[in-house]
Design a protein around this motif. Structure first.
Motif, PDB file in Angstrom:
ATOM      1  N   ASP A   1      10.309   4.008   3.682  1.00 25.16           N
ATOM      2  CA  ASP A   1      10.290   5.407   3.246  1.00 25.16           C
ATOM      3  C   ASP A   1      10.969   5.472   1.878  1.00 25.16           C
ATOM      4  O   ASP A   1      12.201   5.377   1.767  1.00 25.16           O
ATOM      5  CB  ASP A   1      11.028   6.292   4.252  1.00 25.16           C
ATOM      6  N   ALA A   2      10.149   5.622   0.836  1.00 25.59           N
ATOM      7  CA  ALA A   2      10.659   5.610  -0.529  1.00 25.59           C
ATOM      8  C   ALA A   2      10.780   7.016  -1.116  1.00 25.59           C
ATOM      9  O   ALA A   2      10.831   7.186  -2.335  1.00 25.59           O
ATOM     10  CB  ALA A   2       9.746   4.753  -1.415  1.00 25.59           C
ATOM     11  N   SER A   3      10.855   8.019  -0.254  1.00 22.88           N
ATOM     12  CA  SER A   3      10.905   9.408  -0.716  1.00 22.88           C
ATOM     13  C   SER A   3      12.138   9.682  -1.574  1.00 22.88           C
ATOM     14  O   SER A   3      12.084  10.446  -2.537  1.00 22.88           O
ATOM     15  CB  SER A   3      10.892  10.361   0.475  1.00 22.88           C
ATOM     16  N   ASP A   4      13.272   9.053  -1.198  1.00 20.71           N
ATOM     17  CA  ASP A   4      14.529   9.304  -1.909  1.00 20.71           C
ATOM     18  C   ASP A   4      14.786   8.291  -3.028  1.00 20.71           C
ATOM     19  O   ASP A   4      15.836   8.343  -3.675  1.00 20.71           O
ATOM     20  CB  ASP A   4      15.708   9.266  -0.927  1.00 20.71           C
TER      21      ASP A   4
ATOM     22  N   ASP B   1       0.852  -1.193   0.000  1.00 19.78           N
ATOM     23  CA  ASP B   1       0.000   0.000   0.000  1.00 19.78           C
ATOM     24  C   ASP B   1       0.886   1.240   0.000  1.00 19.78           C
ATOM     25  O   ASP B   1       1.548   1.548   0.997  1.00 19.78           O
ATOM     26  CB  ASP B   1      -0.908  -0.010   1.240  1.00 19.78           C
ATOM     27  N   GLY B   2       0.949   1.937  -1.121  1.00 21.54           N
ATOM     28  CA  GLY B   2       1.731   3.160  -1.220  1.00 21.54           C
ATOM     29  C   GLY B   2       0.894   4.381  -0.890  1.00 21.54           C
ATOM     30  O   GLY B   2      -0.250   4.492  -1.331  1.00 21.54           O
ATOM     31  N   TRP B   3       1.420   5.299  -0.103  1.00 22.97           N
ATOM     32  CA  TRP B   3       0.673   6.491   0.287  1.00 22.97           C
ATOM     33  C   TRP B   3       1.639   7.608   0.669  1.00 22.97           C
ATOM     34  O   TRP B   3       2.839   7.387   0.807  1.00 22.97           O
ATOM     35  CB  TRP B   3      -0.282   6.186   1.449  1.00 22.97           C
ATOM     36  N   THR B   4       1.093   8.800   0.840  1.00 14.50           N
ATOM     37  CA  THR B   4       1.880   9.970   1.223  1.00 14.50           C
ATOM     38  C   THR B   4       1.366  10.502   2.550  1.00 14.50           C
ATOM     39  O   THR B   4       0.164  10.759   2.694  1.00 14.50           O
ATOM     40  CB  THR B   4       1.787  11.072   0.144  1.00 14.50           C
ATOM     41  N   ASP B   5       2.262  10.660   3.538  1.00 13.92           N
ATOM     42  CA  ASP B   5       1.819  11.101   4.857  1.00 13.92           C
ATOM     43  C   ASP B   5       1.755  12.625   4.922  1.00 13.92           C
ATOM     44  O   ASP B   5       1.980  13.322   3.924  1.00 13.92           O
ATOM     45  CB  ASP B   5       2.746  10.535   5.943  1.00 13.92           C
ATOM     46  N   VAL B   6       1.451  13.164   6.109  1.00 11.58           N
ATOM     47  CA  VAL B   6       1.263  14.610   6.279  1.00 11.58           C
ATOM     48  C   VAL B   6       2.561  15.383   6.066  1.00 11.58           C
ATOM     49  O   VAL B   6       2.543  16.583   5.818  1.00 11.58           O
ATOM     50  CB  VAL B   6       0.684  14.916   7.678  1.00 11.58           C
ATOM     51  N   ARG B   7       3.693  14.702   6.164  1.00 11.31           N
ATOM     52  CA  ARG B   7       4.995  15.340   5.935  1.00 11.31           C
ATOM     53  C   ARG B   7       5.442  15.180   4.484  1.00 11.31           C
ATOM     54  O   ARG B   7       6.589  15.420   4.158  1.00 11.31           O
ATOM     55  CB  ARG B   7       6.039  14.743   6.877  1.00 11.31           C
ATOM     56  N   GLN B   8       4.503  14.735   3.641  1.00 14.29           N
ATOM     57  CA  GLN B   8       4.756  14.550   2.205  1.00 14.29           C
ATOM     58  C   GLN B   8       5.834  13.504   1.918  1.00 14.29           C
ATOM     59  O   GLN B   8       6.512  13.550   0.897  1.00 14.29           O
ATOM     60  CB  GLN B   8       5.144  15.885   1.554  1.00 14.29           C
ATOM     61  N   ARG B   9       5.975  12.533   2.819  1.00 10.63           N
ATOM     62  CA  ARG B   9       6.879  11.419   2.579  1.00 10.63           C
ATOM     63  C   ARG B   9       6.143  10.320   1.817  1.00 10.63           C
ATOM     64  O   ARG B   9       4.989  10.026   2.125  1.00 10.63           O
ATOM     65  CB  ARG B   9       7.417  10.852   3.891  1.00 10.63           C
ATOM     66  N   THR B  10       6.818   9.709   0.851  1.00  4.19           N
ATOM     67  CA  THR B  10       6.240   8.597   0.105  1.00  4.19           C
ATOM     68  C   THR B  10       6.561   7.305   0.841  1.00  4.19           C
ATOM     69  O   THR B  10       7.729   6.915   0.941  1.00  4.19           O
ATOM     70  CB  THR B  10       6.804   8.537  -1.328  1.00  4.19           C
ATOM     71  N   LEU B  11       5.548   6.666   1.366  1.00  8.34           N
ATOM     72  CA  LEU B  11       5.727   5.448   2.163  1.00  8.34           C
ATOM     73  C   LEU B  11       5.079   4.264   1.463  1.00  8.34           C
ATOM     74  O   LEU B  11       4.054   4.408   0.797  1.00  8.34           O
ATOM     75  CB  LEU B  11       5.121   5.614   3.558  1.00  8.34           C
ATOM     76  N   ILE B  12       5.677   3.101   1.633  1.00  7.89           N
ATOM     77  CA  ILE B  12       5.107   1.858   1.115  1.00  7.89           C
ATOM     78  C   ILE B  12       4.972   0.889   2.282  1.00  7.89           C
ATOM     79  O   ILE B  12       5.966   0.516   2.905  1.00  7.89           O
ATOM     80  CB  ILE B  12       5.984   1.225   0.013  1.00  7.89           C
TER      81      ILE B  12
ATOM     82  N   ASN C   1       4.492   1.285 -13.219  1.00  7.10           N
ATOM     83  CA  ASN C   1       5.716   0.760 -12.597  1.00  7.10           C
ATOM     84  C   ASN C   1       5.434  -0.450 -11.715  1.00  7.10           C
ATOM     85  O   ASN C   1       6.233  -1.396 -11.659  1.00  7.10           O
ATOM     86  CB  ASN C   1       6.433   1.854 -11.802  1.00  7.10           C
ATOM     87  N   TYR C   2       4.281  -0.456 -11.032  1.00 12.24           N
ATOM     88  CA  TYR C   2       3.913  -1.601 -10.197  1.00 12.24           C
ATOM     89  C   TYR C   2       3.524  -2.803 -11.056  1.00 12.24           C
ATOM     90  O   TYR C   2       3.813  -3.946 -10.706  1.00 12.24           O
ATOM     91  CB  TYR C   2       2.761  -1.229  -9.261  1.00 12.24           C
ATOM     92  N   VAL C   3       2.852  -2.543 -12.173  1.00 13.16           N
ATOM     93  CA  VAL C   3       2.477  -3.634 -13.086  1.00 13.16           C
ATOM     94  C   VAL C   3       3.733  -4.312 -13.624  1.00 13.16           C
ATOM     95  O   VAL C   3       3.827  -5.550 -13.682  1.00 13.16           O
ATOM     96  CB  VAL C   3       1.615  -3.096 -14.251  1.00 13.16           C
ATOM     97  N   ALA C   4       4.728  -3.501 -14.010  1.00 10.05           N
ATOM     98  CA  ALA C   4       5.996  -4.055 -14.490  1.00 10.05           C
ATOM     99  C   ALA C   4       6.695  -4.839 -13.382  1.00 10.05           C
ATOM    100  O   ALA C   4       7.296  -5.887 -13.634  1.00 10.05           O
ATOM    101  CB  ALA C   4       6.889  -2.931 -14.996  1.00 10.05           C
ATOM    102  N   CYS C   5       6.603  -4.341 -12.150  1.00 11.48           N
ATOM    103  CA  CYS C   5       7.175  -5.037 -10.997  1.00 11.48           C
ATOM    104  C   CYS C   5       6.488  -6.387 -10.792  1.00 11.48           C
ATOM    105  O   CYS C   5       7.145  -7.395 -10.500  1.00 11.48           O
ATOM    106  CB  CYS C   5       7.050  -4.173  -9.751  1.00 11.48           C
ATOM    107  N   GLY C   6       5.166  -6.416 -10.944  1.00  8.26           N
ATOM    108  CA  GLY C   6       4.415  -7.655 -10.798  1.00  8.26           C
ATOM    109  C   GLY C   6       4.856  -8.713 -11.798  1.00  8.26           C
ATOM    110  O   GLY C   6       4.959  -9.907 -11.467  1.00  8.26           O
ATOM    111  N   LYS C   7       5.147  -8.285 -13.012  1.00  4.62           N
ATOM    112  CA  LYS C   7       5.616  -9.224 -14.047  1.00  4.62           C
ATOM    113  C   LYS C   7       6.995  -9.783 -13.702  1.00  4.62           C
ATOM    114  O   LYS C   7       7.283 -10.957 -13.941  1.00  4.62           O
ATOM    115  CB  LYS C   7       5.643  -8.515 -15.395  1.00  4.62           C
TER     116      LYS C   7
END
Length: 376
Positions: A148-151, A120-131, A185-191
């Motif tokens: 934390d996938a922000s970087d 589940d990928g989402w963005t928190d209140v600090r604008q960090r991209t989390l998975i 990108n996730y679809v390609a990852c699934g393959k």
């Protein structure tokens, strides 16, 4: 009698009595003999602590609260509550060990029945991209880790590396299914996952797919125009308290659901909410309170009044709401954690297409733009 035998006998004896933490359990003798005034005073003390510390009232509905109260009562007066230091040190550490034991228990069961890995990928209140990585099985849901996938450059190879780490920790032979996002990108990852782990199959998240369908619906010119008009109504009503107060005094009034930033379903929920307020809004714009007010003479006020008195707007609202209603209901089912929802998806999509066709009296030119989006 040895200590182990005493414990065994005690455990078997407890099986004949209902636990004290159940809502209908029998109160203890000391509790039963306490006066109403004494019980009320204790409740007042708890209420004082909750109010001073801004504890949500809903927290008292948690069965763990009654369990804690029963534990304190079993020790008796003089029990010293844990301090903040206790929570930050040994208590937090002990509960971490408890959680680890629980996860180990689940891991042992995954070997027997298999499991599903979900991301589940989402963005928190600090604008960090989390998975977030979670595992679902017949024994329940388990949170595995958060990254934390922000970087990170979230391309297929990077995502594949993250998934492989979790898959290897769970055990490839224990995983039956991987549920991922529907982005390219996730679809390609699934393959890539399917290529490396032959026994694992993947599928996109049903809730995300439905949100994308609703996004495509909301991008249709006439729906976009309708949503824009609905937004004008909501903004004008909530920006002018003099009219909002008038609306709130009406017995049938309920607050309008306003669109969210990420959930496309809220656009259509807002349209439905505004449609349900049709009579109240029309009553406002023809009332002397609005007509004689200087705000009704402004450009925004004239647009507000014109939209509300336009019958075509309300007819279009009704039509769009009826079209997406089956999809909204299906989204509520697949977005909940109460029970597996995959069996409902195919039947739900079939019913949605049939509803749209029947609404347009099976006129192919009319319903095709909608069914094409669903089938894509």
């Amino acid at each position: 009698m040895s200590t182990s035998k005493k414990r065994k006998a005690s455990g078997s004896m407890d099986n004949y009595f209902a636990p004290r933490t159940t809502p209908d359990s029998q109160p203890g003798i000391k509790s039963a003999l306490a006066t109403k005034e004494a019980k009320h005073n204790v409740k007042m003390l708890i209420a004082e602590w909750a109010i001073v510390n801004c504890i949500p009232f809903k927290a008292f509905e948690c069965p763990l609260f009654q369990k804690a109260v029963d534990g304190i009562a079993s020790i008796g007066s003089g029990f010293k509550a844990p301090s903040a230091y206790d929570f930050k040190t040994n208590l937090l550490g002990d509960w971490k060990k408890e959680c680890q034991l629980l996860i180990d228990c689940h891991r042992a069961k995954w070997k027997n029945n298999g499991c599903t890995l979900m991301a589940d990928g989402w963005t928190d209140v600090r604008q960090r991209t989390l998975i977030n990585f979670l595992v679902y099985s017949t024994h329940g849901m388990v949170f595995v880790k958060s990254v934390d996938a922000s970087d990170l450059v979230k391309d297929a190879k990077t995502l594949f590396t993250l998934f492989c780490e979790v898959i290897e920790w769970i055990g490839p032979k224990n995983i039956v299914h991987v549920v991922i996002d529907n982005a390219a990108n996730y679809v390609a990852c699934g393959k890539l996952i399917k290529e490396k782990y032959k026994s694992i199959y993947w599928s996109p998240c049903a809730a995300h797919c439905l949100n994308l369908v609703l996004k495509d619906f909301s991008s249709m010119p006439h729906v976009s125009d309708l949503a824009s008009k609905a937004s004008r109504i909501t903004i004008f009503a909530y920006n002018h308290m003099v009219f909002l107060s008038w609306l709130r005094k009406r017995l049938s009034w309920k607050e309008i659901v306003r669109p969210g930033a990420t959930r496309f379903a809220t656009t259509f929920i807002t349209l439905h909410s505004i449609y349900m307020h049709k009579n109240d809004l029309q009553a406002l714009v023809v009332d002397k309170h609005f007509v004689d007010h200087k705000l009704s003479k402004t450009e925004a006020g004239k647009i507000f009044s014109a939209i509300i008195l336009d019958n075509r707007f309300w007819n279009d609202c009704y039509e769009v709401v009826k079209i997406v209603s089956p999809l909204i209901k299906l989204l509520q089912i697949v977005d909940s954690d109460e029970k597996p929802s995959l069996p409902y998806v195919y039947e739900g999509m079939r019913r949605a297409k049939m509803t749209i066709k029947e609404m347009f009296k099976k006129n192919k030119e009319m319903y095709k733009p909608y069914t094409r989006i669903i089938q894509a």
